[in-house]
Design a protein around this motif. Sequence first.
Motif, PDB file in Angstrom:
ATOM      1  N   VAL A 198      44.264 117.535 -40.786  1.00 53.94           N
ATOM      2  CA  VAL A 198      44.765 116.781 -41.936  1.00 53.94           C
ATOM      3  C   VAL A 198      46.232 117.124 -42.161  1.00 53.94           C
ATOM      4  N   SER A 199      46.954 116.212 -42.793  1.00 56.35           N
ATOM      5  CA  SER A 199      48.353 116.438 -43.122  1.00 56.35           C
ATOM      6  C   SER A 199      48.473 117.237 -44.413  1.00 56.35           C
ATOM      7  N   THR A 200      49.516 118.061 -44.486  1.00 59.93           N
ATOM      8  CA  THR A 200      49.753 118.849 -45.704  1.00 59.93           C
ATOM      9  C   THR A 200      50.781 118.194 -46.614  1.00 59.93           C
ATOM     10  N   ILE A 201      51.347 117.085 -46.201  1.00 59.64           N
ATOM     11  CA  ILE A 201      52.400 116.426 -46.969  1.00 59.64           C
ATOM     12  C   ILE A 201      52.033 114.968 -47.230  1.00 59.64           C
ATOM     13  N   PRO A 202      52.616 114.354 -48.258  1.00 58.43           N
ATOM     14  CA  PRO A 202      52.321 112.940 -48.541  1.00 58.43           C
ATOM     15  C   PRO A 202      52.785 112.033 -47.400  1.00 58.43           C
ATOM     16  N   ALA A 203      52.142 110.896 -47.269  1.00 58.77           N
ATOM     17  CA  ALA A 203      52.434 109.959 -46.176  1.00 58.77           C
ATOM     18  C   ALA A 203      53.863 109.441 -46.232  1.00 58.77           C
ATOM     19  N   ASP A 204      54.435 109.358 -47.437  1.00 54.69           N
ATOM     20  CA  ASP A 204      55.777 108.792 -47.566  1.00 54.69           C
ATOM     21  C   ASP A 204      56.879 109.854 -47.519  1.00 54.69           C
ATOM     22  N   TYR A 205      56.519 111.100 -47.256  1.00 52.70           N
ATOM     23  CA  TYR A 205      57.522 112.170 -47.193  1.00 52.70           C
ATOM     24  C   TYR A 205      58.265 112.109 -45.868  1.00 52.70           C
ATOM     25  N   THR A 206      59.602 112.136 -45.934  1.00 56.56           N
ATOM     26  CA  THR A 206      60.416 112.013 -44.723  1.00 56.56           C
ATOM     27  C   THR A 206      61.287 113.238 -44.467  1.00 56.56           C
TER      28      THR A 206
ATOM     29  N   ASP B 274      35.606 131.621 -54.014  1.00 55.47           N
ATOM     30  CA  ASP B 274      34.297 130.957 -54.003  1.00 55.47           C
ATOM     31  C   ASP B 274      34.113 130.040 -52.802  1.00 55.47           C
ATOM     32  N   GLY B 275      35.152 129.913 -51.958  1.00 58.75           N
ATOM     33  CA  GLY B 275      35.048 129.106 -50.744  1.00 58.75           C
ATOM     34  C   GLY B 275      35.104 127.611 -50.962  1.00 58.75           C
ATOM     35  N   LYS B 276      35.454 127.160 -52.185  1.00 61.86           N
ATOM     36  CA  LYS B 276      35.396 125.729 -52.488  1.00 61.86           C
ATOM     37  C   LYS B 276      36.711 124.986 -52.273  1.00 61.86           C
ATOM     38  N   PHE B 277      37.830 125.729 -52.266  1.00 64.17           N
ATOM     39  CA  PHE B 277      39.127 125.071 -52.149  1.00 64.17           C
ATOM     40  C   PHE B 277      40.031 125.801 -51.163  1.00 64.17           C
ATOM     41  N   LEU B 278      40.852 125.009 -50.459  1.00 64.47           N
ATOM     42  CA  LEU B 278      41.829 125.546 -49.516  1.00 64.47           C
ATOM     43  C   LEU B 278      43.224 125.114 -49.963  1.00 64.47           C
ATOM     44  N   TYR B 279      44.187 126.037 -49.813  1.00 63.31           N
ATOM     45  CA  TYR B 279      45.568 125.794 -50.227  1.00 63.31           C
ATOM     46  C   TYR B 279      46.500 126.101 -49.056  1.00 63.31           C
ATOM     47  N   GLY B 280      47.574 125.315 -48.939  1.00 62.09           N
ATOM     48  CA  GLY B 280      48.581 125.563 -47.913  1.00 62.09           C
ATOM     49  C   GLY B 280      49.969 125.384 -48.501  1.00 62.09           C
ATOM     50  N   SER B 281      50.946 126.148 -48.015  1.00 65.53           N
ATOM     51  CA  SER B 281      52.298 126.057 -48.566  1.00 65.53           C
ATOM     52  C   SER B 281      53.210 125.230 -47.667  1.00 65.53           C
ATOM     53  N   ASN B 282      54.011 124.370 -48.321  1.00 65.72           N
ATOM     54  CA  ASN B 282      54.998 123.512 -47.660  1.00 65.72           C
ATOM     55  C   ASN B 282      56.395 123.914 -48.112  1.00 65.72           C
TER      56      ASN B 282
ATOM     57  N   ALA C 175      60.442 123.323 -47.922  1.00 65.28           N
ATOM     58  CA  ALA C 175      61.221 122.080 -47.936  1.00 65.28           C
ATOM     59  C   ALA C 175      60.592 121.043 -48.872  1.00 65.28           C
ATOM     60  N   HIS C 176      59.317 120.749 -48.714  1.00 63.06           N
ATOM     61  CA  HIS C 176      58.636 119.892 -49.691  1.00 63.06           C
ATOM     62  C   HIS C 176      58.386 120.654 -50.988  1.00 63.06           C
ATOM     63  N   GLU C 177      58.471 121.983 -50.911  1.00 59.49           N
ATOM     64  CA  GLU C 177      58.358 122.904 -52.059  1.00 59.49           C
ATOM     65  C   GLU C 177      57.063 122.684 -52.835  1.00 59.49           C
ATOM     66  N   SER C 178      55.952 122.788 -52.104  1.00 58.27           N
ATOM     67  CA  SER C 178      54.669 122.522 -52.738  1.00 58.27           C
ATOM     68  C   SER C 178      53.555 123.352 -52.127  1.00 58.27           C
ATOM     69  N   LEU C 179      52.463 123.420 -52.879  1.00 59.36           N
ATOM     70  CA  LEU C 179      51.180 123.818 -52.321  1.00 59.36           C
ATOM     71  C   LEU C 179      50.318 122.571 -52.241  1.00 59.36           C
TER      72      LEU C 179
ATOM     73  N   THR D  99      38.948 117.603 -48.119  1.00 56.52           N
ATOM     74  CA  THR D  99      39.245 116.380 -48.854  1.00 56.52           C
ATOM     75  C   THR D  99      40.438 116.651 -49.761  1.00 56.52           C
ATOM     76  N   TYR D 100      41.426 115.790 -49.689  1.00 56.18           N
ATOM     77  CA  TYR D 100      42.662 115.978 -50.440  1.00 56.18           C
ATOM     78  C   TYR D 100      42.410 115.959 -51.947  1.00 56.18           C
ATOM     79  N   VAL D 101      42.988 116.951 -52.639  1.00 59.21           N
ATOM     80  CA  VAL D 101      42.901 117.027 -54.100  1.00 59.21           C
ATOM     81  C   VAL D 101      44.251 116.718 -54.734  1.00 59.21           C
ATOM     82  N   GLY D 102      45.332 117.316 -54.207  1.00 62.57           N
ATOM     83  CA  GLY D 102      46.640 117.069 -54.797  1.00 62.57           C
ATOM     84  C   GLY D 102      47.688 118.031 -54.271  1.00 62.57           C
ATOM     85  N   HIS D 103      48.897 117.898 -54.823  1.00 62.93           N
ATOM     86  CA  HIS D 103      50.012 118.799 -54.539  1.00 62.93           C
ATOM     87  C   HIS D 103      50.482 119.441 -55.832  1.00 62.93           C
ATOM     88  N   GLN D 104      50.937 120.661 -55.741  1.00 59.43           N
ATOM     89  CA  GLN D 104      51.532 121.360 -56.871  1.00 59.43           C
ATOM     90  C   GLN D 104      52.938 121.797 -56.511  1.00 59.43           C
TER      91      GLN D 104
END
Length: 370
Positions: A258-266, A279-287, A289-293, A306-311
């Motif tokens: 899966v991608s870690t960045i939005p589809a429109d990010y360039t 609890d094993g229910k959520f996974l987080y990754g750091s970006n 330049a995009h400055e997000s999790l 399954t994608y939840v969002g970006h912070q």
Amino acid sequence: MKKARLLLLGILQLMSMATMGQNADLYLFIGTYTTKTSEGIYVYKFNTQTGDFAPVSIAKGIKNPSFLAFSLDKKYLYSVAEMSGGAVSSFSVDKQSGTLTMLNTQSAGGNGPCHVAVDKTGKWVMVGNYGGGSLSILPVQADGSLGVATQTIQHEGKSVNTARQEKPHVHSINIASNNKDVFVPDLGTDKIMIYTLDTKAGQLLPGNPPFTSSAPGAGPRHFTFHPNGKFAYVIQELDATITGFNYKPGKLESFQTVSTIPADYTGQKWCADIHISPDGKFLYGSNRAHESLVIFSINQKTGELTYVGHQNVLGKTPRNFMIDPTGKWVLVANQDSDNIVIFSRDTKTGKLTPTGKEIKVSMPVCLKVL
């Protein structure tokens, strides 16, 4: 008699509350780059009930102690010195005061060590050399200090990104719960190398198969196991993806990318770290330049994301980050804005909320708690 019992119950309740308050305080250890104003490894108290923090101590004398690892019994801390002619150092940990005392330093067997791990026997420390494209295994002495490396393995090869994959770049060392399987993502060769650890001899033997390939140009970086021991995930720096695997002893079988960045990010693709909630229910990754999790929910049966969002991380270049043991807080080390931002975490949705609290430390890279 009744009054005495009530008094005793009251005293016991107060003692219990005091113990809870004490247990809420963890020691936070911060690895840094010392190229600006950082003096070394910073130690803070962190309260898991309130998200508050307070400075404790600084362990000075190491250049670029960028990545840290505790021994299983938490008596010792090991740190890389990320530089040319790289090294790895050992410290004893005073659990009462949170202070570190350096024991010794040994060669990492290669340039630019960026990751360190300790096996579950506590007898062996493994260090990955990004610049040298190699990894070494060092014995732990009776006092927690390090002996000379018993083995250094030099990776070979390159991949399609001529700027970043001109040679091997070992990026992390990950030991499975069986303390035998060791997975080593190499950003430069687009491979996750697989080794078997011989804990008696202090040797890493080639696995069968000896590696799992990533997509050309992906750049595998950091790696994590799901708490259930059935799944594993790697975050890939250069194409901003996460790949999920079914893990079986000695083997990884991919089931999703899966991608870690939005589809429109360039902008620049520049992933860094990956963690799963306790609890094993959520996974987080750091970006960077995009400055997000990026936040994903994890299907507990299949491991699929399954994608939840970006912070937004409220800083620049989120290198390492940490989910505290309670699962209530996420701390993000923003290397280029010199701050560690504290977020509260909704354990039901996985989403993050800024608390307005941040720790000011120059060039923070790695976060570990005791």
